[in-house]
Design a protein around this motif. Structure first.
Motif, short mmCIF file in Angstrom:
data_model
loop_
_atom_site.label_atom_id
_atom_site.label_comp_id
_atom_site.label_asym_id
_atom_site.label_seq_id
_atom_site.Cartn_x
_atom_site.Cartn_y
_atom_site.Cartn_z
N TRP A 74 0.85 -1.20 0.00
CA TRP A 74 0.00 0.00 0.00
C TRP A 74 0.88 1.24 0.00
CZ3 TRP A 74 -5.12 -0.66 -0.60
CH2 TRP A 74 -5.63 -1.94 -0.38
N CYS A 75 0.45 2.26 -0.71
CA CYS A 75 1.18 3.53 -0.77
C CYS A 75 1.28 4.15 0.61
CB CYS A 75 0.47 4.51 -1.71
SG CYS A 75 0.35 3.94 -3.40
N GLY A 76 2.44 4.72 0.92
CA GLY A 76 2.70 5.30 2.23
C GLY A 76 1.78 6.43 2.65
N SER A 77 1.10 7.08 1.68
CA SER A 77 0.20 8.18 2.05
C SER A 77 -1.08 7.69 2.70
CB SER A 77 -0.15 9.00 0.80
OG SER A 77 -0.81 8.21 -0.16
N ASN A 78 -1.35 6.39 2.65
CA ASN A 78 -2.53 5.82 3.33
C ASN A 78 -2.29 5.73 4.83
OD1 ASN A 78 -4.43 4.83 1.14
ND2 ASN A 78 -2.50 3.92 0.47
N ASN A 79 -3.35 5.73 5.62
CA ASN A 79 -3.20 5.51 7.05
C ASN A 79 -3.51 4.06 7.38
OD1 ASN A 79 -6.06 5.20 7.58
ND2 ASN A 79 -6.25 7.40 7.41
N ASP A 80 -3.10 3.60 8.57
CA ASP A 80 -3.28 2.20 8.96
C ASP A 80 -4.74 1.77 8.88
OD1 ASP A 80 -0.58 2.00 9.40
OD2 ASP A 80 -0.72 1.97 11.58
N GLY A 81 -5.64 2.62 9.37
CA GLY A 81 -7.06 2.27 9.35
C GLY A 81 -7.60 2.10 7.95
N GLY A 82 -7.17 2.98 7.05
CA GLY A 82 -7.61 2.87 5.67
C GLY A 82 -7.06 1.64 4.99
N VAL A 83 -5.79 1.33 5.26
CA VAL A 83 -5.17 0.13 4.69
C VAL A 83 -5.90 -1.11 5.21
CG1 VAL A 83 -3.09 -1.30 4.69
CG2 VAL A 83 -2.92 1.16 4.29
N PHE A 84 -6.17 -1.15 6.51
CA PHE A 84 -6.88 -2.29 7.10
C PHE A 84 -8.24 -2.47 6.45
CE2 PHE A 84 -9.98 -3.89 10.17
CZ PHE A 84 -9.46 -5.15 10.37
N GLN A 85 -8.98 -1.39 6.32
CA GLN A 85 -10.32 -1.44 5.75
C GLN A 85 -10.32 -1.91 4.30
OE1 GLN A 85 -12.35 2.34 6.03
NE2 GLN A 85 -14.10 1.37 7.00
N LYS A 86 -9.29 -1.52 3.53
CA LYS A 86 -9.21 -1.86 2.10
C LYS A 86 -8.51 -3.20 1.85
CE LYS A 86 -7.67 2.42 1.36
NZ LYS A 86 -6.98 3.53 0.71
N SER A 87 -7.81 -3.72 2.84
CA SER A 87 -7.06 -4.96 2.65
C SER A 87 -8.01 -6.15 2.50
CB SER A 87 -6.13 -5.21 3.84
OG SER A 87 -6.88 -5.58 4.99
N ALA A 88 -7.49 -7.22 1.91
CA ALA A 88 -8.30 -8.44 1.76
C ALA A 88 -8.74 -8.95 3.13
CB ALA A 88 -7.49 -9.51 1.01
N PHE A 89 -7.84 -8.87 4.12
CA PHE A 89 -8.18 -9.33 5.46
C PHE A 89 -9.30 -8.48 6.07
CE2 PHE A 89 -7.60 -9.04 10.08
CZ PHE A 89 -7.74 -10.39 10.43
N GLY A 90 -9.17 -7.16 5.99
CA GLY A 90 -10.18 -6.27 6.55
C GLY A 90 -11.53 -6.44 5.87
N ARG A 91 -11.53 -6.55 4.55
CA ARG A 91 -12.79 -6.75 3.82
C ARG A 91 -13.43 -8.08 4.19
NH1 ARG A 91 -9.59 -5.41 -0.54
NH2 ARG A 91 -10.06 -7.42 -1.50
N SER A 92 -12.60 -9.13 4.32
CA SER A 92 -13.13 -10.45 4.70
C SER A 92 -13.69 -10.44 6.11
CB SER A 92 -12.03 -11.52 4.59
OG SER A 92 -11.63 -11.69 3.26
N LEU A 93 -13.02 -9.73 7.01
CA LEU A 93 -13.52 -9.64 8.39
C LEU A 93 -14.86 -8.91 8.42
CD1 LEU A 93 -13.03 -10.16 11.39
CD2 LEU A 93 -11.76 -8.01 11.48
N ALA A 94 -14.94 -7.79 7.71
CA ALA A 94 -16.18 -7.01 7.69
C ALA A 94 -17.34 -7.75 7.03
CB ALA A 94 -15.94 -5.68 6.97
N SER A 95 -17.04 -8.57 6.02
CA SER A 95 -18.11 -9.26 5.30
C SER A 95 -18.48 -10.61 5.91
CB SER A 95 -17.72 -9.47 3.83
OG SER A 95 -16.65 -10.39 3.74
N GLY A 96 -17.70 -11.06 6.90
CA GLY A 96 -18.02 -12.33 7.55
C GLY A 96 -17.53 -13.56 6.81
N THR A 97 -16.55 -13.40 5.91
CA THR A 97 -16.07 -14.53 5.12
C THR A 97 -14.76 -15.13 5.63
OG1 THR A 97 -15.00 -13.04 3.55
CG2 THR A 97 -17.25 -13.75 3.03
N LEU A 98 -14.34 -14.78 6.85
CA LEU A 98 -13.10 -15.34 7.40
C LEU A 98 -13.31 -16.67 8.10
CD1 LEU A 98 -11.03 -12.39 8.94
CD2 LEU A 98 -10.49 -13.79 6.95
N ASN A 99 -14.52 -17.15 8.15
CA ASN A 99 -14.84 -18.41 8.81
C ASN A 99 -14.47 -18.38 10.30
OD1 ASN A 99 -15.89 -20.99 8.96
ND2 ASN A 99 -14.01 -21.98 8.30
#
Length: 124
Positions: A74-99
């Motif tokens: 991720w580009c350094g201009s992003n913040n940690d929260g934004g990276v987390f939210q946009k990451s595959a892990f963050g999206r999977s956690l939010a959508s309930g697909t991490l099992n």
């Protein structure tokens, strides 16, 4: 790195509770800026708030500090929260697909926790 399956996630939770008395913890999340030379034609995309050019490394570790999930680039201009939210892990956690388990009880208490509350918070 393959994502942990349900059994591995439950082992991580058991280890966090056994080692640190921290119940129902499925990992520790950390973001880190990795210093790089300015990429050509990048303008300020990779320039971070710390005053240098970077890419961001997002990790989830188990109780021993070993990587369980890694997301980098991720580009350094992003913040940690934004990276987390946009990451595959963050999206999977939010959508309930991490099992993940949908609910749990804090050991030695009657306190019940529901994953749906976390997912609601993450999706807003």
């Amino acid at each position: 790195m393959p994502p942990p399956d349900r059994e591995k996630r439950m082992n991580i939770a058991t280890e966090f509770y056994t080692r640190f008395n921290f119940p129902l913890c499925l990992g520790a999340i950390e973001g880190k800026h990795i210093r790089i030379e300015k990429p050509a034609s990048s303008l300020s995309l990779y320039y971070n708030y710390k005053g240098f050019f970077s890419i961001i490394l997002l990790t989830v570790t188990g109780s021993e500090g070993k990587f369980v999930v890694v997301d980098v680039g991720w580009c350094g201009s992003n913040n940690d929260g934004g990276v987390f939210q946009k990451s595959a892990f963050g999206r999977s956690l939010a959508s309930g697909t991490l099992n993940l388990p949908t609910e749990g009880t804090v050991p030695q208490t009657d306190i019940k926790l529901q994953l749906s509350l976390l997912q609601t918070m993450l999706s807003h």
